[in-house]
Write an enzyme that holds these catalytic residues in place. Structure first.
Site, PDB file in Angstrom:
ATOM      1  N   GLU A   1      21.016  35.983  15.156  1.00  0.00           N
ATOM      2  CA  GLU A   1      21.744  36.170  13.902  1.00  0.00           C
ATOM      3  C   GLU A   1      21.311  37.447  13.205  1.00  0.00           C
ATOM      4  O   GLU A   1      22.132  38.201  12.686  1.00  0.00           O
ATOM      5  CB  GLU A   1      21.525  34.964  12.984  1.00  0.00           C
ATOM      6  CG  GLU A   1      22.311  33.738  13.368  1.00  0.00           C
ATOM      7  CD  GLU A   1      22.234  32.667  12.297  1.00  0.00           C
ATOM      8  OE1 GLU A   1      21.381  32.805  11.383  1.00  0.00           O
ATOM      9  OE2 GLU A   1      23.022  31.719  12.339  1.00  0.00           O
TER      10      GLU A   1
ATOM     11  N   ASP B   1       9.009  28.911  31.349  1.00  0.00           N
ATOM     12  CA  ASP B   1      10.131  27.993  31.193  1.00  0.00           C
ATOM     13  C   ASP B   1      11.407  28.712  30.795  1.00  0.00           C
ATOM     14  O   ASP B   1      12.493  28.341  31.181  1.00  0.00           O
ATOM     15  CB  ASP B   1       9.793  26.894  30.173  1.00  0.00           C
ATOM     16  CG  ASP B   1       9.393  27.470  28.829  1.00  0.00           C
ATOM     17  OD1 ASP B   1       9.129  28.680  28.765  1.00  0.00           O
ATOM     18  OD2 ASP B   1       9.342  26.709  27.844  1.00  0.00           O
TER      19      ASP B   1
END
EC number: 7.6.2.1
Length: 608
Positions: free
Chosen positions: A566, A432
Site C-alpha cells: 500500500e 517459507d
C-alpha cells in the site's frame, strides 16, 4: 496528568471501511451480544483460574502474581562459579588436562606441577571470563528493558510514568505510538472511535505486516485519562501458557459478562503502530507473559568444530594411551631383565618406581609418567588460541560496517561467541516465503495499463542475473557482444532485461524506482489510452486503508500503511501527480496535478 484538553481525536470510524466490515460483524457477535456463552464454561476450571481485578490494587495484591521483572541471563552471583566450571569441564580436553594436573601432584610426575596446572587454569579462566562478559551483556540488556517507562494510572484519573519492572497485574496503562507493550494487555480503547489499533508483531513471529486489534464496544467510552477514575472490572481467564494465537476469558464490567478472544489481547514485545495511543489493563506480567513463556533458558551451545575437536581428542587420547602402554611394557621388561645387571645404577637401592622385584608395579607407575610426559600430544594451546579468536571475532562482528542498518542505526550484535564459526558453514537456507529473506520493502518499478507495459528499469534480481550470465560468458570465452547489446541510452539489454549502467543517477525515492518518461511529468495525458491511465492512477490513490501523516515542519506527507504494498502504491500515485492527503469517516481526498479537476476533490465514498 489530565490530557483531555490536549488530545486530538482521530475521526476515522474504521468499521465503516469495507476492509473491516467482516471483522466488525465478528466483534459484534462476540461483544455486543451481551453476556457471553462461548468459552464461559471453561473459565474457572482447571487451567483457567487467573483472576485480574482491574484498577483495584487492594484486591489484586493478595493474589501474589509474579512481577514484571524479566531476566534472560544464564548465571547469577551464586550459580556463576559452579555452572561455569561445569560447562568448562564438559570439554573432553579440559577433563584430560584436569586429570593430568591432579597426577602432576604425585611423585610419578617428571616435572613441576605448575607446568600442568597453570595452562589449565589459564584456559578455564579465560573461557569463564568470556562467559561472564557475555552474560553481563545480557544482564545490561535486561536492565534496559526492565527500566523502560510506561504511563500508568496512579489513581483519581491521573497517569504517571513507571518502570516496566514495577508494573503489576491489574494496572491500567497508556501506550503511545511506536512504543512496545510492557506486558500482555487487554485492549480497552484507542485513539480511534471504534477502538481499533495496529500492532506490529515482528518480535514475536517475524511478520512485518500489521495486525488489527479491536477493543470491546463496552469499553470504548474509556477514552480519556479522567474516565479511569472510577473504572472497576474483573477479568477471569486462562492461566499463563505459551500459545500466542489463543486466549480464553471473560470480562465482567457493569454487571455484564463479555467474552474475550485473541483480537483484544496485546502481547508483550509487540509494538503499537499507526495509532496515537491505546489504553489497556495488564493481564500477564514478566515470565507469565506469552512471549516469555515461549522463551527458554539460555542454552550452552557448542559449535560443530568444538564437537569435532572432542572426537579428535578421543582419537589422540587413544593414541596417547597406546604409546604410553607400549612404553610402560618395555620399561617393565627392561626393569626385570636388565636392571639387575646394571650395577652402576645400584639396583639394590631402587625404590618402588623401578623395583626389579616388582616389574608390574613399576610398569604401572611408568604408565602414569608416560601419560603425563607424552601429554603434549593433546595441545592445550589450541584451546587458548580458539578462545582468543572467538572473542576477537565477536568484536569484529559487532564493528562490521557491512552489517550496519542505516534505517534503524543498529549494528550486528554477537550475543554469544560460541557459534561464530557456524556462520561460515551455512550451505543451505530454507525459507517459507519472500519476506523472510528480503527487506520486505516494495518498490514501484513497472506497470501494465490497458495491455501496454510501462517502466524501463530493472530489478536487483534482473541485474544480478545479467551480471551472472556475463561472468559465465567470460568463463567460457564467449564473445561479450554475443550476450550484451549496448544502446545509446547508456543501458544494457540482456534477453529482454534492461538495466542502467550510467553515472547520472537521480535522487532515489523510497518505494519508487519507476523510470519511463511516457507517464512522468504529466506526459501520460498524451497517451492514446489516457482515460484508462487516469483511472489506474486514481485507483492507486484511493483503494487502500492507509493514513496520511503531514510533517508540519516540512509539509511533506508520509503514509502509515498496513503493508509495504500500500505504501509503495501511494508513493507512486503521488509521484504521478495524484497525492492522497486526507481521509475522513466516509471519504478520501486526493490532489490531482495534471487534470482539469479541482485541486482538492472528494473521489470516493466508502460504503459500509
Amino acid at each position: 496528568m489530565g490530557r483531555s484538553g490536549r488530545r486530538r481525536r482521530d475521526r476515522v470510524r474504521w468499521s465503516n471501511l469495507y476492509t473491516f466490515s467482516c471483522f466488525r460483524a465478528q466483534q459484534e457477535h462476540a461483544g455486543d451480544a451481551g453476556p457471553s456463552s462461548d468459552g464461559a464454561g471453561a473459565v474457572g476450571g482447571p487451567g483457567f483460574s487467573r483472576v485480574v481485578y482491574c484498577n483495584n490494587a487492594a484486591l489484586q495484591k493478595p493474589l501474589k502474581y509474579i512481577t514484571n521483572y524479566i531476566t534472560t541471563t544464564k548465571y547469577n552471583i551464586i550459580t556463576f562459579f559452579p555452572k561455569a566450571i561445569f560447562e568448562q569441564f564438559r570439554r573432553v580436553a579440559n577433563l584430560y588436562f584436569l586429570l593430568t594436573a591432579i597426577l602432576s601432584l604425585t611423585p610419578v610426575c617428571p616435572f613441576s606441577p605448575v607446568s600442568m596446572i597453570a595452562p589449565l587454569a589459564f584456559v578455564v579462566g579465560l573461557s569463564m571470563m568470556k562467559e561472564g562478559l557475555e552474560d553481563w551483556r545480557r544482564f545490561i540488556q535486561d536492565m534496559k528493558v526492565n527500566n523502560r517507562y510506561v504511563s500508568t494510572h496512579k489513581g483519581d484519573g491521573e497517569f504517571d510514568y513507571r518502570h516496566w519492572e514495577d508494573l503489576c497485574v491489574g494496572d491500567v496503562v497508556r501506550v503511545e505510538k511506536d512504543q512496545f507493550f510492557p506486558a500482555d494487555l487487554l485492549l480497552l480503547s484507542s485513539s480511534y472511535e471504534d477502538g481499533i489499533c495496529y500492532v506490529e508483531t515482528m518480535n514475536l513471529d517475524g511478520e512485518t505486516n500489521l495486525k488489527v486489534k479491536r477493543s470491546l464496544e463496552v469499553t470504548l467510552p474509556l477514552e480519556e485519562d479522567e474516565s479511569f477514575k472510577d473504572f472497576q472490572a474483573v477479568i477471569r481467564c486462562e492461566d499463563p501458557n505459551p500459545s500466542l494465537y489463543t486466549f480464553t476469558g471473560n470480562f465482567e464490567y457493569e454487571r455484564q459478562v463479555y467474552a474475550l478472544d485473541p483480537s483484544q489481547i496485546l502481547l508483550r514485545d509487540s509494538k503499537l503502530r499507526n495509532t496515537a495511543f491505546i489504553y489497556g489493563v495488564v493481564i500477564f506480567t514478566g515470565h507469565d507473559s506469552k512471549v516469555m513463556q515461549n522463551s527458554t533458558e539460555s542454552p550452552s551451545k557448542r559449535s560443530r568444530i568444538e564437537k569435532k575437536m572432542d572426537l579428535i581428542i578421543y582419537i589422540l587420547f587413544t593414541v596417547l594411551v597406546l604409546i604410553s602402554l607400549i612404553s610402560s611394557i618395555g620399561f617393565a621388561v627392561r626393569i626385570k631383565l636388565d636392571l639387575p645387571r646394571w650395577w652402576y645404577l645400584q639396583p639394590e637401592k631402587s625404590n618402588k618406581l623401578d623395583d626389579p622385584s616388582r616389574p608390574a608395579l613399576s610398569g604401572i607407575f611408568h604408565l602414569i609418567t608416560a601419560l603425563i610426559l607424552y601429554g603434549y600430544l593433546i595441545p592445550i594451546s589450541l584451546y587458548v588460541s580458539i578462545e582468543l579468536v572467538k572473542v576477537l571475532q565477536a568484536h569484529f562482528i559487532n564493528q562490521d560496517i557491512h552489517m550496519f542498518d542505516e534505517d534503524t542505526g543498529n549494528t550486528a550484535q554477537a550475543r554469544t561467541s560460541n557459534l561464530n564459526e557456524e556462520l561460515g558453514q551455512v550451505h543451505t537456507i530454507l525459507s517459507d516465503k519472500t519476506g523472510t529473506l528480503t527487506c520486505n520493502q516494495m518498490d514501484f518499478l513497472k506497470c501494465s495499463i490497458a495491455g501496454v507495459s510501462y517502466g524501463v528499469g530493472s530489478s536487483e534480481v534482473e541485474r544480478a542475473a545479467a551480471k551472472h550470465m556475463a561472468s559465465g560468458a567470460d568463463d567460457h570465452d564467449i564473445p561479450l557482444q554475443d550476450i550484451w547489446e549496448e544502446n545509446n541510452d547508456d543501458e544494457i539489454e540482456l534477453v529482454g532485461v534492461n538495466f542502467s549502467v550510467g553515472t547520472n543517477i537521480k535522487p532515489s525515492i523510497k518505494g519508487f524506482s519507476f523510470v519511463d518518461d511516457r507517464l512522468m511529468q504529466g506526459n501520460w495525458t498524451k497517451e492514446p489510452n489516457s482515460s484508462t491511465i487516469l483511472l489506474f492512477f486514481r485507483i492507486l490513490a484511493l483503494c487502500h486503508t492507509a493514513i496520511p501523516e503531514i510533517n508540519e515542519a516540512t509539509g511533506s506527507i508520509a503514509y502509515e500503511a498496513e503493508s509495504p504494498d500500500e505504501g509503495a502504491f501511494l508513493v507512486a500515485a503521488r509521484e504521478f501527480g495524484f497525492e492522497f492527503f486526507k481521509r475522513t469517516q466516509s471519504s478520501v481526498f486526493v490532489r490531482e496535478k495534471h487534470t482539469s479537476s479541482k485541486d482538492t476533490v472528494e473521489r470516493l465514498h466508502i460504503r459500509v
